[in-house]
Design an enzyme around this catalytic site. Structure first.
Site, mmCIF file in Angstrom:
data_model
loop_
_atom_site.group_PDB
_atom_site.id
_atom_site.type_symbol
_atom_site.label_atom_id
_atom_site.label_comp_id
_atom_site.label_asym_id
_atom_site.label_seq_id
_atom_site.Cartn_x
_atom_site.Cartn_y
_atom_site.Cartn_z
ATOM 1 N N CYS A 173 0.870 -1.178 0.000
ATOM 2 C CA CYS A 173 0.000 0.000 0.000
ATOM 3 C C CYS A 173 0.908 1.229 0.000
ATOM 4 C CB CYS A 173 -0.951 -0.020 1.189
ATOM 5 S SG CYS A 173 -0.134 -0.122 2.790
ATOM 6 N N VAL A 174 0.442 2.329 0.564
ATOM 7 C CA VAL A 174 1.216 3.575 0.500
ATOM 8 C C VAL A 174 2.517 3.480 1.285
ATOM 9 C CG1 VAL A 174 1.167 6.053 1.021
ATOM 10 C CG2 VAL A 174 -0.882 4.918 0.179
#
Length: 486
Positions: A27-28
């Protein structure tokens, strides 16, 4: 920042080697892994790698915090070294689900249904808070509403309220779309089923009582071969559409399996919607409506008769439940409470306070790091504290508070104490934004109480974290440790 390939190799070795990886994505800020055997992870070695900012297990996924931007390059190296194709979050979730027990799968199902709806619900909650400030008497000006003092804003305020209440009114349609994605059916059919249950031609559950006398009006019915079926609108209800969409997905999959491709368009959708739509009004709706009433009545009974106890328990357990992922099940309870005559939920205000307390505890850790002149850790604690105050607690909880223990304990204690205050005063709010901005989601009449709780949640975790840490230092415990060696 360039990623050292050797660091990534060390990560692979620390998690049990490439053969221990079932699926991977990112993810981020984090690598998200589904591992075959979690016991093979050498967490102490893993957290000593310079590239790693922290690691934790959640929902049977092992997640390694790398950092924004850096994680992209780290994942490319990781996937090449492990020899897996670039996966998606759904691949990892599916692999993790196989290791879950039935209860965990049910909780995950609720999360998968309701979490995609949060952007719409949070937006609606914020706009509803704004419209309340403009339309409610005494919200800003004493004994009058803003639109009374400035009539030119009345039209704008009413439009804001219309936009705000729409997602709540048509919640069954949103749930129908999301639930069918999770249950393996056609989302558009789930959306249509939800719209059927909120058709404005049906009798509103909120308008059954006569405004003048308070007596219940008779609900119109259909006569189906002698069977009287109530024409009741299920706007804002959760359980009827949730159960109905599950049935719809089962019927649709059955028809798709046995109906020939040449006539699927003519048969599957119409038959599935007709059958489940009929069942929704005859059986599913009334039974689920009754069950939802029992749930809300039970929670309402607790908070009306022992609110301090209900607030204390929820305040103490919420953050630990976040670690396990079990907190997602309370979203359904929040929506059910909001659809009742309460007009709000007891639980969301306590959640918002938990966000603030975790952020304040991270600030306490920041103070201790600053005192020790640990610049890298000081920066992480400061930024995660800010995000916690704004309602995003993951960086604070998993990056700072849980590894250091004392900040997490301080935040939980504080949330429990504020929960006593909120429970005893029966504070209500709407599902919306968390953290400090959460005050906009609080029902009018409770904002002063929430503000007092918010001040406590900002100050007390910070103070407790510092006190606990200083006391532990006197005993010789090293409580403020480098994050990458936590």
């Amino acid at each position: 920042m360039a990623v050292n390939k050797e660091d990534v190799k060390k990560i692979i070795e620390a998690i049990g080697g490439k053969d221990n990886v079932s699926a991977a994505t990112h993810c981020v800020t984090r690598l998200r892994l589904a591992l075959k055997d979690d016991s093979k992870v050498d967490k102490e070695t893993l957290d000593q790698i310079d590239l790693v900012k922290g690691s934790f297990k959640n929902n049977n996924q092992f997640q390694i915090v790398i950092g924004q931007g850096t994680v992209d390059e780290a994942y490319k190296i990781f996937s090449n070294e492990v020899g897996i194709e670039h996966g998606s979050k759904e691949d990892v979730k599916q692999a993790a689900t196989e290791k879950m027990n039935p209860l965990q799968r049910f909780i995950k199902m609720l999360g998968d249904v309701f979490i995609p709806l949060l952007p719409a619900i949070v937006t609606a909650g914020l706009l509803l808070g704004l419209s309340n400030l403009l339309l409610e008497s005494g919200a800003i000006f004493k004994n009058q509403a803003v639109v009374d003092a400035y009539p030119q804003f009345k039209g704008i305020a009413e439009i804001i309220k219309l936009i705000a209440v729409t997602p709540f009114h048509f919640l069954p349609a949103l749930i129908g779309w999301s639930a069918m994605r999770v249950f393996g059916g056609s989302p558009i059919l789930g959306l249509v089923l939800g719209l059927i249950l909120v058709n404005p031609a049906l009798a509103s559950q909120y308008g059954l009582a006569d405004a003048q006398t308070g007596e219940m009006n008779e609900i119109p019915t259909w006569d189906v071969f002698g069977l009287e079926v109530q024409q009741l609108n299920y706007a804002a209800q959760v359980l009827p559409i949730l159960i109905a969409t599950y049935c719809l997905s089962v019927v649709e999959r059955f028809l798709n399996k046995y109906v020939h491709d040449s006539i699927k368009m003519l048969v599957v959708g119409p038959v599935a919607l007709l059958l489940v739509g009929f069942l929704s009004f005859v059986v599913i709706g009334p039974v689920a409506f009754w069950l939802g009433e029992q749930i809300t009545n039970f929670i309402q009974m607790i908070f009306e008769n022992a609110g301090w106890l209900g607030g204390l328990i929820y305040g103490l357990v919420y953050a630990p439940l976040v670690i396990t992922g079990l907190h997602h099940m309370f979203l359904a309870v929040d929506f059910q409470l909001m659809s009742s005559n309460l007009g709000g939920t007891y639980l969301w205000p306590i959640l918002a306070i938990s966000n603030i307390a975790q952020g304040a505890a991270a600030f306490g850790a920041w103070f201790m790091y600053k005192r020790k002149k640990m610049v890298k850790e000081e920066g992480l604690a400061l930024t995660s504290g800010i995000s916690g105050m704004l309602g995003v607690t993951e960086p604070a909880m998993f990056g700072v508070n849980i590894p250091l223990k004392y900040p997490f304990i301080s935040a939980v204690i504080t949330t429990g104490l504020v929960g006593i205050l909120f429970g005893s005063q029966q504070v209500l709010g709407k599902v919306g934004v968390g953290g400090v901005p959460g005050i906009m989601s609080i029902n009018s009449g409770f904002r002063i109480t929430f503000l007092i709780g918010m001040i406590i949640a900002i100050i007390l975790p910070f103070v407790l974290t510092v006190i606990f840490s200083l006391f532990a230092e006197k005993k010789g415990d090293k409580v403020v440790k480098p994050i990458d060696k936590a």
